[in-house]
Design an enzyme around this catalytic site. Structure first.
Site, PDB file in Angstrom:
ATOM      1  N   SER A 346      11.700  78.867  14.247  1.00 10.09           N
ATOM      2  CA  SER A 346      12.517  79.024  15.444  1.00 10.09           C
ATOM      3  C   SER A 346      12.226  80.329  16.186  1.00 10.09           C
ATOM      4  CB  SER A 346      13.992  78.907  15.063  1.00 10.09           C
ATOM      5  OG  SER A 346      14.807  78.752  16.193  1.00 10.09           O
ATOM      6  N   GLU A 357      -0.273  84.992  22.208  1.00 13.19           N
ATOM      7  CA  GLU A 357      -0.835  84.478  23.453  1.00 13.19           C
ATOM      8  C   GLU A 357      -0.743  85.472  24.609  1.00 13.19           C
ATOM      9  OE1 GLU A 357       0.589  80.606  24.492  1.00 13.19           O
ATOM     10  OE2 GLU A 357       0.114  79.733  22.532  1.00 13.19           O
ATOM     11  N   LYS A 371       9.638  74.599  14.395  1.00  8.73           N
ATOM     12  CA  LYS A 371      10.902  74.228  15.036  1.00  8.73           C
ATOM     13  C   LYS A 371      10.815  74.638  16.504  1.00  8.73           C
ATOM     14  CE  LYS A 371      15.933  74.825  14.868  1.00  8.73           C
ATOM     15  NZ  LYS A 371      16.117  75.431  16.201  1.00  8.73           N
TER      16      LYS A 371
END
Length: 519
Positions: A346, A357, A371
């Site tokens: 999560s 990224e 998740k």
């Protein structure tokens, strides 16, 4: 991720969804007045004037007549009476009929509150979503405690999966971690009561309890043929979520165990303390971090991502996508490596994807839990609530990692012995006993430097001598029997050996050292 809202904030939105409702009383009056005006303007001969007194008497007559008819129908009619101007929801007719049948035909008195709770529970379960749930007052209180500063229990994040309750991750330093609970353990029973089919909230309510009390969990570990019973003593679980230390003279390690109310502040303070100790590179450890508050995921990710770069995106059911960007003016500018594993879920996955990224920070370890959804909690006036999945979250590049996880740049596994099962201190292991637990003890003794002879599951003389040597070194009663304090000592030393031989942290240090050399 959790977002909490008040149910009252959404009443207007919900009402707007009721497109096929009859006009309300106010709307009927407005429409009648409008028609009367049109008639007056279009044809004066059709306009009828009523004196105020006569109009009032006529209004009373209509009200009493309507009330009389309604009372008569309720007293003697079999058909349902729907008051004019009260919105109806035809999709719930079947539910109302079922309730009427129960009320009329059920042999015993009905608990109306229990029936309403059951109906809401049924709707939530019908979604087939392990993250959506209805919580009564007691369950809602436990839910809110989970994101506050402390609570009493065993200290483990769990979720429902395929009808079973699975451990996502134990909290660092908690009774659950000390007892040996592992990610992906399946909890089959609590104090001998099967919890098959329970929701995560129902299971939490059963497992939590007062400090100092014991709870027995029956565990099925992945790959193990036999189940095991683990006795855990509940305690106060302080939500300290950040732990820092220097690995060497220039590299610090910070572990974040969950994303709770004060995590960002704790992290800033810890990083500052380590920088004062000479930290020039940082290993950020979010292994076995089950996530937490979305707001904390935003603020923590921002510490490592340049301003205005995308942290993550949220996509709602109508396809609308909202981007969350870093607002940090001065992000951390020393080399950083993030360590992840299967227990990272999560909010910790948001952090991992964001720094990877949008900041080019390397990831080391194993693919995360996967998740990729956001939950919102709506509180009812009676302090119960519903928690439901309200959106997907996407990585900065737009990838949905749900049930796939975030992959590391450097995939590194822990040593095989790091996954040895827990040994129950209440079990007595002694000479001539042969079992799986004896085999586990032999492997642990071997790892911490005590030779048990052949590792075959048989407690022989060599095994006894290894236990005697451990007891002597720990200044325990020298019985040659593995149980109680001796078992705890064995597992504590074994846990320390795992940390000393943490191959994932070792790789992170290697990567960060190389990056520091480039600067």
């Amino acid at each position: 991720m959790k977002v909490v809202k008040k149910m009252t904030e959404n009443h207007n939105e919900n009402n707007n969804l009721q497109n096929n409702e009859p006009l309300t009383e106010a709307e009927v009056k407005d429409e009648t007045a409008e028609q009367a005006t049109e008639q007056k303007e279009g044809n004066g001969s059709r306009w009828v004037r009523i004196k105020p007194f006569h109009f009032v008497m006529l209004l009373f007559f209509v009200v009493f007549l309507t009330a009389g008819i309604t009372t008569f129908a309720l007293a003697f009619g079999d058909e349902k009476v729907v008051e004019v101007g009260v919105p109806t929801r035809t999709e719930f007719n079947k539910l109302f009929e079922a309730y009427d049948i129960l009320k009329k035909e059920y042999y015993d008195e009905l608990d109306q509150e229990a029936l309403v709770d059951g109906a809401i529970n049924g709707m939530m379960e019908a979604l087939g979503d392990p993250y959506s749930d209805y919580m009564n007052q007691a369950e809602a209180e436990s839910f809110h405690m989970g994101i506050s500063s402390s609570f009493q229990g065993i200290g483990a994040e769990i979720q429902e999966k395929d009808g079973y309750i699975m451990v996502v991750s134990p909290i660092k330093g908690s009774p659950a971690e000390k007892a040996g609970l592992k990610p992906q353990d399946i909890i089959l029973a609590v104090d001998g009561e099967s919890i098959s089919g329970y929701s995560a909230t129902e299971a939490v309510n059963l497992i939590r309890g007062e400090k100092g009390t014991d709870v027995i969990l029956t565990i099925q570990r992945p790959g193990a043929e036999e189940t095991m019973d683990i006795t855990i003593t509940r305690d106060e679980i302080p939500i300290q979520t950040v732990y820092g230390e220097m690995i060497n003279d220039s590299i610090g390690k910070v572990q974040i165990t969950s994303f709770s109310q004060n995590t960002t502040d704790e992290l800033r303070e810890t990083i500052q303390e380590l920088e004062e100790q000479g930290m020039e590179g940082l290993v950020l450890d979010i292994r076995q971090n089950p996530g937490g508050l979305l707001t904390q995921a935003v603020s923590i990710s921002s510490l490592f991502v340049p301003k205005d770069e995308i942290l993550f995106q949220v996509e709602t059911k109508d396809g609308k996508v909202e981007q969350f960007v870093s607002a940090e003016e001065n992000p951390i500018d020393i080399p950083v490596v993030v360590v992840i594993d299967e227990g990272s879920a999560s909010a910790s996955e948001i952090l991992a994807a964001a720094v990877s990224e949008s900041a080019g920070i390397p990831l080391v370890g194993k693919t995360t839990f996967g998740k990729g959804t956001v939950q919102t909690a709506y509180d009812f006036d009676d302090k119960s609530n519903i928690k439901l999945t309200s959106a997907k979250w996407l990585t900065p590049s737009g990838e949905w990692i749900h049930e796939k996880g975030v992959k590391p740049d450097y995939e590194v596994s822990l040593p095989e012995f790091a996954f040895l099962p827990y040994i129950n201190p209440e079990t007595e292991l002694k000479e001539s006993i042969q079992s799986k637990e004896v085999e586990t003890a032999e492997k642990m003794l071997e790892v911490i430097g005590y030779n048990p002879g052949k590792v075959d599951g048989l407690f022989d003389e060599n095994t006894k001598n290894a236990v005697l040597a451990l007891q002597k070194a720990a200044k325990l009663e020298e019985t040659g029997i593995l149980s109680s304090d001796t078992t705890v000592e064995l597992m504590n030393r074994f846990s320390a050996s795992i940390q000393e031989n943490d191959t994932q942290i070792q790789k992170a240090v290697e990567v960060i050292t190389a990056n520091m050399a480039k600067q």
